[in-house]
Design a protein around this motif. Structure first.
Motif, PDB file in Angstrom:
ATOM      1  N   UNK A  25      45.725  40.294  -5.179  1.00  0.00           N
ATOM      2  CA  UNK A  25      45.331  40.712  -6.530  1.00  0.00           C
ATOM      3  C   UNK A  25      44.973  39.504  -7.387  1.00  0.00           C
ATOM      4  N   UNK A  26      45.785  38.462  -7.287  1.00  0.00           N
ATOM      5  CA  UNK A  26      45.569  37.281  -8.121  1.00  0.00           C
ATOM      6  C   UNK A  26      44.253  36.580  -7.792  1.00  0.00           C
ATOM      7  N   UNK A  27      43.883  36.558  -6.520  1.00  0.00           N
ATOM      8  CA  UNK A  27      42.676  35.820  -6.123  1.00  0.00           C
ATOM      9  C   UNK A  27      41.424  36.694  -6.159  1.00  0.00           C
ATOM     10  N   UNK A  28      41.562  37.937  -6.583  1.00  0.00           N
ATOM     11  CA  UNK A  28      40.386  38.796  -6.726  1.00  0.00           C
ATOM     12  C   UNK A  28      39.991  39.550  -5.471  1.00  0.00           C
ATOM     13  N   UNK A  29      40.886  39.599  -4.481  1.00  0.00           N
ATOM     14  CA  UNK A  29      40.617  40.393  -3.282  1.00  0.00           C
ATOM     15  C   UNK A  29      40.935  41.853  -3.594  1.00  0.00           C
ATOM     16  N   UNK A  30      39.942  42.712  -3.478  1.00  0.00           N
ATOM     17  CA  UNK A  30      40.095  44.111  -3.881  1.00  0.00           C
ATOM     18  C   UNK A  30      40.273  44.995  -2.651  1.00  0.00           C
ATOM     19  N   UNK A  31      41.448  45.627  -2.540  1.00  0.00           N
ATOM     20  CA  UNK A  31      41.750  46.538  -1.440  1.00  0.00           C
ATOM     21  C   UNK A  31      41.623  47.973  -1.924  1.00  0.00           C
TER      22      UNK A  31
END
Length: 447
Positions: A25-31
């Motif tokens: 979430x912090x690094x912008x990886x969207x699951x």
């Protein structure tokens, strides 16, 4: 009831996964909320499970390029770029390996939470970590023994000649007592099993391949030949996209490529259960074909002819000392090389003389100009070619130290199979698949 040690490991794993998902979430990886990461219901370790039915085209997660770990995103990227000339190697992996050596051993690494999913990288079980006795007993004849020997020699050479001098030149960043050969070996296996290599653009296919990189989340997906998702690349991000419908509760599978079972075990530490790998293949070493031709020669003159024919095939770059003819379930994957080798080795002295004078031979698979050598075509080949192929296949089968029928009995006996260790099960799947392909070729060449 699970032991306290097992419960502790499970809780530790759950904590590492929760921390990793927070990091995403912090690094912008969207699951996508339509899938979740789990160790339950997967074929091995972590995997991705569908919460609901997923149609083709559904985006499962998006990874921004800033979250990728590569030689270009590592916190020592400027140093790696400055000293790139001294870090060149045959594998091309050294800059990423140095990045991993550094990032995995500092307390404040941007990717520290990501690394926590693989504590000490101790869960990797590639054949390079097996004992020599185990490898010899379980993998003789598969081609993995030779591949592992090369890997271990290259790892030792790269570490001593490239890595160690670099570590000693930067004592403020590295400590040879921490960044050891053993850790380096584990990280080589980590890259083998989990890294990705971005394909080149179509107009750049003649360029050097892109260096490997680590892709968080994508590397958690397991592999099957008949996969249901693909990783897509764009300038801004990477996306995992569904390519065939996935039902609720099913695992999402990526592909590591069209990999034979021996390649999966060698590079990833596992094998698909037989007969699930449609990409499985068996190798006939090119030198084995030469050996078969020499054995069939009845006189010194005939043996000399075979050696001259083989030398010309080498000059034509159709064969080589370390090359192999690759046989799939339905076709020969090295059709040009095998067809040409059979043709040249099957020539009489007069035909070979004429062949050399013509400086080549029309590359045709038959009168119809077919360019594929399918297995169904094997019975239509010249009798002398089939005999040569039969002999080479038989020699290849004799290189295994196990019996096909005995292995088949173990495979169909679930109780007996379950008593084998994971290593024994994977090795059995590899050996059996290869021998079934070779047995099929043997029957076709004898018809």
């Amino acid at each position: 009831m699970a032991s306290s040690a097992k419960r502790a490991r499970r809780e530790s794993g759950a904590g590492a996964l929760a921390a990793f998902l927070e990091w995403c979430d912090r690094v912008g990886l969207v699951l996508s909320p339509k899938v979740y990461v789990s160790r339950e219901g997967t074929v091995a370790d972590y995997g991705l499970i569908a919460r609901e039915d997923l149609p083709a085209g559904e985006v499962l997660f998006t990874v921004p390029r800033t979250a990728l770990l590569s030689q270009h995103t590592s916190s020592i990227s400027s140093l790696l770029e400055k000293e790139q000339d001294s870090l060149k190697s045959q594998s091309g992996w050294v800059p990423l390996l140095i990045s991993l050596l550094y990032e995995s051993t500092i307390s404040n690494s941007h990717w520290g939470t990501y690394f926590s999913l693989w504590p000490d990288f101790s869960g990797l079980d590639h054949p390079m970590f097996w004992s020599e006795e185990e490898r010899w007993r379980l993998l003789q004849g598969t081609g993995i023994l030779e591949a592992v020997d090369k890997d271990l020699a290259n790892i030792q050479m790269e570490y001593s000649s490239i890595i160690l001098p670099f570590l000693k030149a930067h004592p403020d960043l590295f400590n040879p007592k921490v960044h050891t050969l053993e850790l380096y070996k584990k990280l080589v296996a980590f890259i083998m099993a989990y890294s990705f290599q971005e394909p080149l653009e179509e107009d750049m296919e003649d360029e050097e391949p892109n260096p490997p990189m680590m892709v968080p989340m994508a590397d958690l997906l397991n592999h099957v030949a008949n996969h249901n998702a693909n990783l897509e690349y764009s300038p801004e991000c990477l996306k995992m996209v569904v390519i065939q419908p996935i039902r609720k509760g099913q695992e999402v599978f990526n592909t590591y490529g069209e990999m034979a079972s021996w390649q999966l075990l060698h590079m990833y530490g596992f094998a698909q259960p037989y007969p699930g790998n449609r990409d499985d293949a068996a190798d006939i070493q090119m030198l084995t074909l030469c050996k078969a031709a020499l054995q069939a020669a009845k006189t010194d003159a005939e043996q000399q002819l075979v050696l001259e024919q083989w030398d010309l095939l080498c000059q034509m770059e159709m064969v080589g000392e370390e090359g192999a003819f690759v046989i799939g379930w339905e076709k020969v994957l090295t059709e040009e090389e095998l067809f040409t080798a059979l043709k040249v080795l099957g020539m009489s002295a007069e035909e070979f003389k004429e062949f050399k004078e013509q400086e080549g031979w029309a590359n045709e698979m038959g009168e119809n100009g077919n360019t594929d050598l399918t297995l169904s075509m094997i019975p239509t080949l010249k009798a002398s070619w089939k005999k040569l192929l039969f002999d080479a296949t038989l020699l290849t089968l004799q290189a295994y130290n196990s019996d096909l029928k005995a292995e088949e009995e173990v495979l169909i006996n679930q109780q007996a199979f379950s008593k084998l260790s994971c290593r024994e099960q994977f090795a059995l799947q590899v050996r059996y698949g290869q021998k079934k392909i070779l047995q099929q070729l043997l029957e076709l060449a004898s018809s």
